[in-house]
Design a protein around this motif. Sequence first.
Motif, PDB file in Angstrom:
ATOM      1  N   GLU A 171      37.327  36.525  30.685  1.00  0.00           N
ATOM      2  CA  GLU A 171      36.832  37.776  31.278  1.00  0.00           C
ATOM      3  C   GLU A 171      36.481  37.584  32.752  1.00  0.00           C
ATOM      4  O   GLU A 171      35.319  37.694  33.159  1.00  0.00           O
ATOM      5  N   ILE A 172      37.477  37.325  33.575  1.00  0.00           N
ATOM      6  CA  ILE A 172      37.277  37.095  35.006  1.00  0.00           C
ATOM      7  C   ILE A 172      37.210  38.437  35.712  1.00  0.00           C
ATOM      8  O   ILE A 172      38.110  39.270  35.579  1.00  0.00           O
ATOM      9  N   GLN A 173      36.130  38.637  36.460  1.00  0.00           N
ATOM     10  CA  GLN A 173      35.916  39.888  37.184  1.00  0.00           C
ATOM     11  C   GLN A 173      36.258  39.778  38.671  1.00  0.00           C
ATOM     12  O   GLN A 173      36.478  40.793  39.319  1.00  0.00           O
ATOM     13  N   GLU A 174      36.276  38.563  39.221  1.00  0.00           N
ATOM     14  CA  GLU A 174      36.502  38.385  40.650  1.00  0.00           C
ATOM     15  C   GLU A 174      37.908  38.829  41.047  1.00  0.00           C
ATOM     16  O   GLU A 174      38.842  38.779  40.254  1.00  0.00           O
ATOM     17  N   SER A 175      38.033  39.231  42.300  1.00  0.00           N
ATOM     18  CA  SER A 175      39.347  39.617  42.811  1.00  0.00           C
ATOM     19  C   SER A 175      40.203  38.373  43.005  1.00  0.00           C
ATOM     20  O   SER A 175      39.692  37.248  43.073  1.00  0.00           O
ATOM     21  N   GLU A 176      41.504  38.585  43.098  1.00  0.00           N
ATOM     22  CA  GLU A 176      42.445  37.474  43.185  1.00  0.00           C
ATOM     23  C   GLU A 176      42.360  36.701  44.495  1.00  0.00           C
ATOM     24  O   GLU A 176      42.921  35.626  44.605  1.00  0.00           O
ATOM     25  N   ASP A 177      41.639  37.221  45.475  1.00  0.00           N
ATOM     26  CA  ASP A 177      41.466  36.487  46.728  1.00  0.00           C
ATOM     27  C   ASP A 177      40.079  35.839  46.819  1.00  0.00           C
ATOM     28  O   ASP A 177      39.654  35.406  47.875  1.00  0.00           O
ATOM     29  N   ALA A 178      39.388  35.735  45.695  1.00  0.00           N
ATOM     30  CA  ALA A 178      38.055  35.121  45.669  1.00  0.00           C
ATOM     31  C   ALA A 178      38.139  33.652  46.075  1.00  0.00           C
ATOM     32  O   ALA A 178      39.133  32.983  45.809  1.00  0.00           O
ATOM     33  N   GLY A 179      37.077  33.160  46.689  1.00  0.00           N
ATOM     34  CA  GLY A 179      37.018  31.743  47.036  1.00  0.00           C
ATOM     35  C   GLY A 179      36.668  30.886  45.831  1.00  0.00           C
ATOM     36  O   GLY A 179      37.131  29.758  45.703  1.00  0.00           O
ATOM     37  N   ASN A 180      35.837  31.437  44.945  1.00  0.00           N
ATOM     38  CA  ASN A 180      35.410  30.746  43.731  1.00  0.00           C
ATOM     39  C   ASN A 180      35.263  31.763  42.604  1.00  0.00           C
ATOM     40  O   ASN A 180      34.989  32.936  42.852  1.00  0.00           O
ATOM     41  N   VAL A 181      35.425  31.297  41.378  1.00  0.00           N
ATOM     42  CA  VAL A 181      35.221  32.127  40.194  1.00  0.00           C
ATOM     43  C   VAL A 181      34.125  31.481  39.360  1.00  0.00           C
ATOM     44  O   VAL A 181      34.138  30.272  39.137  1.00  0.00           O
ATOM     45  N   TYR A 182      33.188  32.290  38.917  1.00  0.00           N
ATOM     46  CA  TYR A 182      32.065  31.838  38.096  1.00  0.00           C
ATOM     47  C   TYR A 182      32.072  32.685  36.836  1.00  0.00           C
ATOM     48  O   TYR A 182      32.005  33.920  36.914  1.00  0.00           O
ATOM     49  N   LEU A 183      32.181  32.047  35.667  1.00  0.00           N
ATOM     50  CA  LEU A 183      32.304  32.777  34.413  1.00  0.00           C
ATOM     51  C   LEU A 183      31.656  31.982  33.297  1.00  0.00           C
ATOM     52  O   LEU A 183      31.802  30.762  33.237  1.00  0.00           O
TER      53      LEU A 183
END
Length: 133
Positions: A27-39
């Motif tokens: 369930e990733i909410q960040e946009s595809e140009d995010a620097g980091n993803v936190y889930l």
Amino acid sequence: MRLDGFGLFVQDMGTMIRFYRDVLGFEIQESEDAGNVYLVKDGTLFLLYGRENFARETGKEYGYAQGLNGHGEIALYVDTFEEVDRAFAQVVAKGAAPVLEPVTQPWGQRTCYVADPEGNLIEIGSFNRPFGR
């Protein structure tokens, strides 16, 4: 100390977000140009770090494996042997690279392996009973 989670250092954030979101269902909410993803997935912290951002933040240069990466794995569990077979077929149909088709191991686990777009190994396995039992 207790284990909180784990992270992957990724080269192409957009591709990796699409894979973990659209192929594996994270369930990733960040946009595809995010620097980091936190889930948080099933109580475990899962992170995707952009390699360039991480190098800049730490002031260090890092080496990364090319092709299939045998340094570790992400293990996913399903409750039945049949679910292993179905999950393998589904994720391969959605674009995961097949590494090992489902097989029942001598220790009683049915397992298979796929790879994400950057070569990280993902195991899908089951002991033919609900997790933790």
